[in-house]
Design an enzyme around this catalytic site. Structure first.
Site, PDB file in Angstrom:
ATOM      1  N   GLU A  90       0.856  -1.233   0.164  1.00  0.00           N
ATOM      2  CA  GLU A  90      -0.291  -0.135  -0.547  1.00  0.00           C
ATOM      3  C   GLU A  90       0.815   1.229  -0.160  1.00  0.00           C
ATOM      4  O   GLU A  90       1.336   1.657   0.616  1.00  0.00           O
ATOM      5  CB  GLU A  90      -0.753  -0.289   1.287  1.00  0.00           C
ATOM      6  CG  GLU A  90      -1.660   1.209   1.335  1.00  0.00           C
ATOM      7  CD  GLU A  90      -1.694   1.835   2.373  1.00  0.00           C
ATOM      8  OE1 GLU A  90      -1.602   3.086   1.905  1.00  0.00           O
ATOM      9  OE2 GLU A  90      -1.717   1.377   3.397  1.00  0.00           O
ATOM     10  N   CYS A  96      -2.152   8.228   3.783  1.00  0.00           N
ATOM     11  CA  CYS A  96      -1.951   8.129   2.621  1.00  0.00           C
ATOM     12  C   CYS A  96      -3.144   7.934   1.797  1.00  0.00           C
ATOM     13  O   CYS A  96      -3.330   8.434   0.409  1.00  0.00           O
ATOM     14  CB  CYS A  96      -1.352   6.377   1.736  1.00  0.00           C
ATOM     15  SG  CYS A  96      -2.689   5.299   3.785  1.00  0.00           S
TER      16      CYS A  96
END
Lengths: 521, 521
Positions: A256, A295
């Protein structure tokens, strides 16, 4: 000063050699130190495989759920202590700390519930039995079993609790032991959480290990039943994925990584409407929460051309009221970024954006700060830019500035929304604000191939809407391309990383009897 | 001599420069030549993305299924021609050719049926709606949409038809265009199949392209919406996975690679019983079909210690009756391996095995051949070895000899079966032969984490059993670790590689209306 130790083979061990300092990001005072030098990673890996794996696999899903419940409960019980540590290391406001710590305990709790529902089984049965050949004498059945290795979790600096807990939750649920490594600079909370988990007594020997400091030769020890789950920058992801041992042993990898998340205001959105307020609120929250170090934070804001200037001014106005400073001061709503390097990167990133966009608020100079000593702390201002030309704003589409920084891009048509979003080359989450159902649907399908999650906000959902940056345990978290191509969470989907899908093929009634011992999902 | 051309941007184009020769593996006569030099890969990639993708995505699953049906039908209609080409290039017997060509058409037909069942939808809905928050006002729904890129398919030399067709079937079904590249040495059948597919008129412009020869700079052109699916050796897989562009763009990769597949005879198996006959038949078939050049072929045969010698002698006896020679001769049941390099590799591999095992039949010397000219052809003999010590037979567990070669390993306990199988570090398929249900179940769970498929043969299934080396479109094909960690086929599971799973989050009734346009799986 606290010295963080590693938890290896059921013992807390102190590293030797030179330590890395963990700082208070506002005062730059050292609050802890860490080193994993001298840690015996061979022992860690062997212990996980020999003790932790078999112990977890022997437990039912319900029993694994009980472990996760315990892990969640101890975090809730020590919440204030954890929030104080979060505020002392990493630049979190109390609200940022809650987001991280509560996100962790909520995710553990959600997986505890999920596991409870999976009951007494120890493996999953995937789909229905499949008839092979001409009669039902021969059938196939996909079964999901725990991988027989160890999972290595490498987490990002921004979510020491949540990042660690979401990986741990899926991993334990799936019956796999883990070795977790937080980013050293902000490891204080992670270390304390691990202590709490261990002290709870819920985790079987070898099922959870913790590295305070670097991973040493850990990757060189990985094998074909092991899993590597990483959250962090694309650059590091490329190194990990391209690691010779990881490649040659076929280690299962999940990443990720970077993401240039878009928020899209629909052409129907007017100032003063509920959906407009939701749009403003979400964008400001996503830009400033955790000082933009998420993120899932919004980096690109797409607004219809004729409204771009007005909407951008509203956003800039709200952002300019952010109270930046030392989170130890009550009024402060946004702290510093976590490290000196982060600050340096954010400022350099702003400079890149300023090549193709003008600053509406914020910028590279530090403005008024609350409770901060002059010249100390890694402060940056909430910064909104506006691209001069959306189609020729390369840096805006390509460079993730990991701080409270976003850029407004004006658009003409819904097709252009898809094209501009796609220039991010794969993201974690996109959000759309509109009460126009057709526009929302068209844009959803334009965005979907490029994102792991798409959040659509409208007047109807506004009252209960969850901001796009909040990762839900029941929905997958991850995205294609630049975002790493991985999948975490999403209920049982998040457990698949730690399980092997195997097609069992044989005499129908016998296959059925094997399947009956598992939980069909 | 036939010159294979590439099919790029809806045109057949001849390569320039030096060609690679395709040989008859029995006579070493050149039957065709190929070169992809001068092929414009930029054009190919752009055309797939700009024309092929949109055209396929605009079609319903049912319409895509109709394309696949056409692709299958033209192969069936030209079956004899294809079988003759298979026999002329690659060393196939007619039976080997059928396995490859019929496997291809059957897989296309199975996916045609599957797509028909998915009906008018153009996207999949994954699981039920998930309530978020406190009321059902806000819900989440996972949706699967076609990726917006191009899939590059790199296939192995052993299955020019099947390998190409199974990747094409999943890809077209998912709504993604492909550029397929067969292994040059055996590309004759693949090239003719592609011609038939194109001539059928079923494929939209840009949806299918073909490379005769090397891939040139194709990998350097790949992007975040693209897919790379590879079948072949682990060594090549490591290179492709580790390719800088593939890593840096987060290209979605699927690998199906080496495998040291095990066959296990249970402790209850006695000579002369139906399950014993099934065991003998399957092992001999898997060893000699396609001259052992199958990723699913049996490489390691686990037999209870007290029966190992007797069973091995029966296997050796059957193998010694194999009629090896030029497949052009009617009686021949096993042809040569495909290339001079393969023969060299097989002989070198046998030598490695002979360091820890003794030869029971076959070996490095070529015995009696039918219809072969002395000194011509890439012939090797069916070779059975027996390990001196199962626990100390490193090469047997680590080195895949890609020919008609397998090794018997004696075992004591069911635990040892799991341990020995695991030493293969991940395989595609394991087979178990036993009428003892408990043993079968125990061994299944010992094998499952290390394999993508486990086939259990018993007296009850013997009449209809499908040999373990036959890949079923409804069951996943792939395996962890050395086998590449990938998943192909398995019904809709095989389409996932070409689709993005996106969590849609928003106002419940609206999310439901979006979901209602897709097909829930």
């Amino acid at each position: 000063m606290i010295t963080l130790s590693s938890y290896i083979a059921d013992q807390w061990v102190k590293g030797t050699g030179k330590t890395t300092l963990l700082l208070n990001s506002s005062t730059e005072a050292a609050v802890a130190e860490a080193s994993s030098e001298g840690v015996d990673f061979v022992r860690a890996v062997n212990h996980a495989r020999a003790a932790g794996g078999p112990a977890l696999r022997a437990l039912s899903f319900a029993d694994r759920g009980a472990i996760l419940k315990n892990m969640s409960d101890v975090m809730v019980a020590h919440r204030d202590e954890l929030l104080n540590l979060a505020m002392d290391n990493g630049g979190n406001t109390r609200s940022d700390g809650k987001f991280d710590v509560d996100g962790a305990s909520a995710t553990l709790s959600a997986y505890a519930e999920l596991c409870k529902g999976l009951g007494d089984a120890r493996y999953l049965v995937d789909g229905e039995a499949i008839t092979l050949g001409r009669s039902s004498r021969l059938t196939g059945q996909h079964v999901l079993v725990s991988r027989h290795g160890v999972a290595v979790h490498i987490n990002a600096f921004n979510f020491p609790s949540w990042g660690m807990a979401e990986k741990a939750a899926c991993c334990i649920a799936a019956g796999m032991p883990f070795i977790t490594k937080p980013a050293t600079a902000t490891a204080l909370v992670a270390w304390r959480v691990m202590q709490l988990w261990i002290e709870s007594g819920a985790l079987p020997a070898g099922s959870a290990q913790f590295v305070a400091g670097g991973v040493g030769n850990l990757l060189d020890l990985m094998g074909p039943q092991d899993v590597l789950a990483f959250t962090g920058s694309s650059d590091t992801a490329v190194k990990l994925r391209g690691h010779q041992r990881v490649l040659s042993k076929g280690v299962h990898v999940n990443v990720e990584a970077d993401s240039l998340n878009v928020a899209v205001a629909g052409p129907d959105v007017e100032q003063g409407t509920p959906v407009y307020d939701l749009f403003l609120k979400d964008v400001v929250k996503e830009m400033t929460q955790k000082t933009g170090q998420k993120c899932t934070a919004i980096r690109r804001i797409l607004i219809p051309k004729e409204k771009a200037q007005a909407f951008a001014e509203d956003l800039a106005d709200r952002l300019s009221h952010t109270k930046v400073g030392n989170p130890a001061v009550d009024d402060v709503t946004m702290g510093p970024v976590s490290t000196a390097q982060q600050k340096k990167d954010v400022l350099a990133g702003m400079q890149r954006l300023m090549g193709v966009a003008k600053v509406l608020t914020g910028g590279t100079d530090v403005g008024k700060l609350l409770g901060a000593e002059a010249g100390k702390g890694f402060f940056v201002m909430p910064t909104l830019l506006m691209a001069n030309d959306s189609n020729n704003a390369g840096a805006v589409h390509e460079h993730e500035v990991f701080g409270p920084v976003a850029t407004v891009l004006a658009y003409d048509t819904s097709e252009q929304v898809g094209v501009l979003a796609a220039r991010g080359e794969g993201g974690l989450v996109a959000s759309v604000y509109s009460d126009d159902k057709q526009f929302s649907q068209d844009v959803f399908f334009a965005l979907a191939p490029h994102h792991g999650r798409v959040v659509v906000g409208s007047e109807k959902s506004a009252g209960q809407a969850i901001p796009p940056g909040t990762v839900m345990p029941s929905l997958v978290h991850g995205g294609p391309g630049r975002a790493g191509g991985g999948e975490e969470l999403g209920g049982t989907r998040g457990m698949m990383l730690y399980m092997q899908r195997t097609a069992l093929q044989g005499f129908g009634p016998w296959v059925e009897s094997v399947a009956s011992g598992g939980k069909r999902v």
